[in-house]
Design an enzyme around this catalytic site. Structure first.
Site, PDB file in Angstrom:
ATOM      1  NE  ARG A   1       6.843  -0.832  10.194  1.00  0.00           N
ATOM      2  CZ  ARG A   1       5.755  -0.801   9.360  1.00  0.00           C
ATOM      3  NH1 ARG A   1       5.380  -0.098   8.144  1.00  0.00           N
ATOM      4  NH2 ARG A   1       4.712  -1.419  10.075  1.00  0.00           N
TER       5      ARG A   1
ATOM      6  NE  ARG B   1       7.924  -3.619   6.001  1.00  0.00           N
ATOM      7  CZ  ARG B   1       6.611  -3.278   6.060  1.00  0.00           C
ATOM      8  NH1 ARG B   1       6.006  -2.896   5.070  1.00  0.00           N
ATOM      9  NH2 ARG B   1       5.936  -3.122   7.201  1.00  0.00           N
TER      10      ARG B   1
ATOM     11  NE  ARG C   1      -4.120  -1.532  10.423  1.00  0.00           N
ATOM     12  CZ  ARG C   1      -3.181  -0.963   9.909  1.00  0.00           C
ATOM     13  NH1 ARG C   1      -3.204   0.189   9.294  1.00  0.00           N
ATOM     14  NH2 ARG C   1      -2.173  -1.581   9.683  1.00  0.00           N
TER      15      ARG C   1
ATOM     16  CE  LYS D   1      -2.305  -0.228   3.889  1.00  0.00           C
ATOM     17  NZ  LYS D   1      -1.845  -1.430   4.518  1.00  0.00           N
TER      18      LYS D   1
ATOM     19  NE  ARG E   1       2.885  -4.927  11.241  1.00  0.00           N
ATOM     20  CZ  ARG E   1       3.807  -4.912  10.484  1.00  0.00           C
ATOM     21  NH1 ARG E   1       4.922  -5.699  10.833  1.00  0.00           N
ATOM     22  NH2 ARG E   1       3.743  -4.561   9.363  1.00  0.00           N
TER      23      ARG E   1
END
Ligand code: ADP
Length: 188
Positions: A129, A127, A88, A13, A140
């Site tokens: 993070r 990734r 969300r 996104k 998540r």
């Protein structure tokens, strides 16, 4: 144009949002970016939010709705905006509907970026993070499935949902998004 972007963590996104806001001159409202900025600045809200973010859990609706309510009132949102990571939960979607109806306006489209779950896990794990550790990633993805996926039905019923295949190159996916938005103004 007032657009919502929905998709699981790792769907891409953020990458697509960057391109979309440039092409359509939209304000980019990423609740994840806002919360990370608040956390890094160590504001009260940021500290509270971090307790949830670091666990892969959603930040409570009242905090998020307050942040978005203030942000939507800022002048740059007049030109149109892309909501990235909000709403969300159903409660957030209802709060957004209430805000929009008070302004006598509505969403032009809700774009869903679809990516299979195995692919998501691989992308996120690569990734790095702070919340990209395997157990936090899993949480998540669970939060997405349990709390955010019900929004697809919610927006489908309102006839604003557009689902887009999120597999392929960044260019391929962007082209699909642009075509989807072009179709909005020329309904079949
Ligand atoms: P991702 O989509 O990769 O999980 P985001 O940057 O959108 O990343 O969000 C990171 C974290 O910020 C989420 O895991 C959650 O804790 C919090 N967050 C962001 N947006 C919301 C929201 N609308 N409601 C609740 N929590 C949120």
């Amino acid at each position: 144009m007032q657009i919502v972007f929905i998709g699981p963590p790792g769907a891409g996104k953020g990458t697509q949002a960057e391109r979309l806001i440039k092409k359509y001159n939209l304000a980019h409202l990423s609740t994840g970016d806002m919360l990370r900025a608040a956390r890094d600045a160590q504001t009260e809200v940021g500290k509270k939010a971090d307790q949830y973010m670091s666990q892969g859990q959603l930040v409570p609706d009242d905090i998020i709705v307050a942040i978005i309510g203030e942000r939507l009132a800022e002048p740059d949102c007049q030109k149109g905006y892309l909501l990235d990571g909000f709403p969300r939960t159903i409660a957030q979607a209802e709060a957004l509907d209430a805000l929009l109806s008070r302004q006598n306006t509505s969403l032009d489209a809700v774009l869903e970026l679809r990516v299979p779950e195995e692919e998501l896990f691989n992308r996120l794990a690569g990734r790095g993070r702070a919340d990209d550790k395997p157990d936090v990633i899993r949480q998540r993805l669970v939060a997405y499935r349990e709390q955010t996926e019900p929004l697809l039905d919610y927006y489908e019923k309102k006839k604003v949902l557009k689902s887009i295949d999120g597999l392929g190159t960044v260019d391929d996916i962007f082209n699909r998004v642009v075509e989807t938005l072009a179709d909005l103004s020329t309904p079949a």
